[in-house]
Design a protein around this motif. Sequence first.
Motif, short mmCIF file in Angstrom:
data_model
loop_
_atom_site.label_atom_id
_atom_site.label_comp_id
_atom_site.label_asym_id
_atom_site.label_seq_id
_atom_site.Cartn_x
_atom_site.Cartn_y
_atom_site.Cartn_z
N TYR A 230 7.53 -23.43 -6.10
CA TYR A 230 6.27 -22.70 -6.23
C TYR A 230 5.79 -22.27 -4.85
CZ TYR A 230 1.28 -21.86 -7.03
OH TYR A 230 0.03 -21.29 -7.08
N GLN A 231 5.31 -21.05 -4.75
CA GLN A 231 4.78 -20.54 -3.50
C GLN A 231 3.31 -20.92 -3.38
OE1 GLN A 231 6.61 -19.06 -1.06
NE2 GLN A 231 8.39 -19.45 -2.38
N ALA A 232 3.04 -21.94 -2.58
CA ALA A 232 1.70 -22.50 -2.46
C ALA A 232 0.97 -21.92 -1.26
CB ALA A 232 1.76 -24.02 -2.33
N GLU A 233 -0.26 -21.52 -1.48
CA GLU A 233 -1.07 -20.98 -0.39
C GLU A 233 -1.65 -22.11 0.45
OE1 GLU A 233 -5.23 -18.46 0.28
OE2 GLU A 233 -4.19 -18.36 -1.65
N VAL A 234 -1.61 -21.94 1.77
CA VAL A 234 -2.20 -22.91 2.68
C VAL A 234 -3.72 -22.73 2.67
CG1 VAL A 234 -2.30 -23.77 5.05
CG2 VAL A 234 -0.14 -22.90 4.13
N LEU A 235 -4.44 -23.76 2.26
CA LEU A 235 -5.90 -23.71 2.20
C LEU A 235 -6.56 -24.17 3.49
CD1 LEU A 235 -6.41 -25.21 -1.37
CD2 LEU A 235 -6.47 -22.79 -0.73
N GLU A 236 -5.97 -25.17 4.11
CA GLU A 236 -6.58 -25.72 5.32
C GLU A 236 -5.52 -26.47 6.11
OE1 GLU A 236 -10.58 -28.21 6.67
OE2 GLU A 236 -9.99 -28.16 4.57
N LYS A 237 -5.67 -26.45 7.43
CA LYS A 237 -4.79 -27.20 8.31
C LYS A 237 -5.62 -27.75 9.46
CE LYS A 237 -1.70 -24.91 10.67
NZ LYS A 237 -0.46 -24.17 11.04
N VAL A 238 -5.68 -29.08 9.57
CA VAL A 238 -6.55 -29.72 10.56
C VAL A 238 -5.73 -30.72 11.37
CG1 VAL A 238 -8.58 -31.16 10.91
CG2 VAL A 238 -8.53 -29.51 9.03
N LYS A 239 -5.88 -30.65 12.69
CA LYS A 239 -5.23 -31.66 13.54
C LYS A 239 -6.07 -32.93 13.52
CE LYS A 239 -3.26 -32.38 18.13
NZ LYS A 239 -3.07 -31.84 19.50
N LEU A 240 -5.42 -34.04 13.20
CA LEU A 240 -6.13 -35.30 13.01
C LEU A 240 -6.30 -36.09 14.30
CD1 LEU A 240 -4.45 -36.52 9.68
CD2 LEU A 240 -6.69 -35.46 9.95
N ASN A 241 -5.44 -35.91 15.26
CA ASN A 241 -5.52 -36.68 16.50
C ASN A 241 -6.57 -36.11 17.44
OD1 ASN A 241 -2.32 -36.48 15.74
ND2 ASN A 241 -2.95 -38.55 16.28
N THR A 249 -0.61 -34.92 14.73
CA THR A 249 -0.59 -35.12 13.28
C THR A 249 -1.53 -34.15 12.60
OG1 THR A 249 -0.30 -37.48 13.76
CG2 THR A 249 -0.72 -36.86 11.47
N TYR A 250 -1.04 -33.51 11.54
CA TYR A 250 -1.84 -32.49 10.85
C TYR A 250 -2.10 -32.88 9.40
CZ TYR A 250 -0.92 -29.42 14.80
OH TYR A 250 -0.86 -28.88 16.05
N HIS A 251 -3.31 -32.59 8.96
CA HIS A 251 -3.67 -32.69 7.55
C HIS A 251 -3.56 -31.29 6.98
CE1 HIS A 251 -5.82 -33.85 3.90
NE2 HIS A 251 -6.58 -32.77 4.06
N VAL A 252 -2.69 -31.11 5.98
CA VAL A 252 -2.42 -29.80 5.41
C VAL A 252 -2.79 -29.81 3.93
CG1 VAL A 252 -0.67 -28.02 4.99
CG2 VAL A 252 -0.51 -29.48 7.03
N GLU A 253 -3.62 -28.85 3.52
CA GLU A 253 -4.02 -28.72 2.11
C GLU A 253 -3.41 -27.45 1.54
OE1 GLU A 253 -8.24 -29.03 1.72
OE2 GLU A 253 -8.33 -31.03 2.67
N LEU A 254 -2.75 -27.59 0.38
CA LEU A 254 -2.08 -26.48 -0.28
C LEU A 254 -2.64 -26.28 -1.68
CD1 LEU A 254 1.57 -27.51 0.67
CD2 LEU A 254 0.20 -25.76 1.79
#
Length: 591
Positions: A230-241, A249-254
């Motif tokens: 499935y082609q998932a759209e990237v909703l958010e990408k946040v660096k956690l460190n 380290t990244y938090h990625v929401e799809l």
Amino acid sequence: MSNVSDNTVLPVELLGKADELIKGLSKNQLVWLGGYLSGLGLQDGHSETAPIEVEEQQSAQTNLTILVGSHSGNSKIVANSIVEQAAANNVKAKVVDMADYKVKQLKEESNILVIVSTHGEGEPPVAAEDLHRLIDTKRAGDLSGVSFAVIAMGDSSYKYFCQTGIDFHERLQKRGAQSLAEPILLDVDFQDHLDDVVSNSLSLFGSKVASASPAKSSDAKIKVHTNSIYQAEVLEKVKLNGKGSNKETYHVELSLEDSGLEYQPGDSLEVYAVNDSKLVKEVIAKLGLDENQLVQVNKEELTLIEALQYHREITVVTLPVVKKLSAYVGESDLNTLLDNIDELDAYLDGRDLLDLLYDFQLELNAQQLVDALRPLVPRAYSISSSQAEVGEEVHLTVGAVRYEKNDRLHEGACSVFLADRIEVEEKVGVRVKQNDGFKLPAEDKPIIMIGPGTGIAPFRSFIQERAEQDASGKNWLFFGDQHFETDFLYQAEWLKYRSSGVLNQIDVAFSRDQEEKVYVQHRLLQKAREIYQWIQDGAYIYVCGDQNSMAKDVRAAFIQILQSEGGLTPEEAEEQLLAFRKENRYQEDVY
């Protein structure tokens, strides 16, 4: 006058020769021969003899027992595909989990297909441990009446590729069982070859698989696969460190909107990355090839640069790839290296294809290069969200892999793809990968979670799930990383769950915040008495993260706790931990 009657298949003189041939064959050999001959008849278009051959085959082959030893569920995917195809061809087959199978049952079988994975340092999955050990003892009995084949599953980037399956093959032979073929070794791209694996496996046992239509095989494949890409759209990408951290380290929401995809806490998400174009061009230039040269990839014509960027593995070099490439090396150094598996394993650690091209002079054309390389397979990441909370989304916790080797920067194919080369609102191919070996217990059971670094990911999904369920079971988290100020991943969320009572306890270990390094296993030992009480109360234990050191150290810590608090000997403590693993009370998701 002919000696052949209207319903005789062979002339009389040939019947005599056939009779001589089959006199010396065992029952299982006759079964195999029947299937082999029937397959030849179908290929030659002799359809009028097929009904007789099917009837004889069905009466001869009454049973195929498929023994499955799986950790993440891949072996079960293969087994279910084989069962569906067998049923479509009127062959009786049953799947048995090795955890539920007694070694003494082996001598009662006629035909066995072993499907087993390998992980760690050539170790069997928990479900296969007992059978793997006992089959090498007299308790297995005389297996001379058994015919068998082995499908070994693994990852060729590891030193002991498919070792558990190879062990089963050798040990079954040692007990007298008849091998129908050398082990079938499946790599991480096994699903691309699933139809052939199913067909070839069944044909070893004389199956009529050759008569099945391609549509049936394809239908079976669709039914047992978790889902399509499935082609998932990237909703958010946040660096956690935080600023100044040595980690990235990244938090990625799809988004999974309208995908129909479902997952459970403990499952993984396979991400389909694209190779860095800079590295691809450097590889092509080093070989002096034309990036626009056309090559064949899975019967599709592509340019060389397209093939390497989208379809071939270039950041990891495996033993099978080195063996193929050695044919194009003039000097003997690479072949000498192949003769020593330990030296080769040490050499390949952290090296990519470009390193190999700098170290050895290869002369090959574009097609030969593409044919020698392993397919670019997806990377699996532990899902760090509960669908009960986030709905049609899926969250990942990704540590970007970057390191210096041979005076140049190396990067992880997928982690850096997610960190650097895919942006919010862009899409990436994903697929849910079920993990039957890492699942929450009943709601009222206490759980102890140990997850340093990105190993924290599944426990975020666990806690979200338990909060949504309003589960009564207690929850205890052990987390570790380098520094408190910069590396306490999801700190605000853990504090929220701690204050609300969902997270009953949390213990942390930040290794670089003091002179003496402190890790999660040290925190476990400091809380030994309380941990033992949780175990006595029926707690389930979960470990996620590095398998090479952390997982072993945590295992050793629990064995020590069972000794000090439970009064067990070292041997008894190991047996107790093994029992917990078999009961799914001690589960690992390590890499």
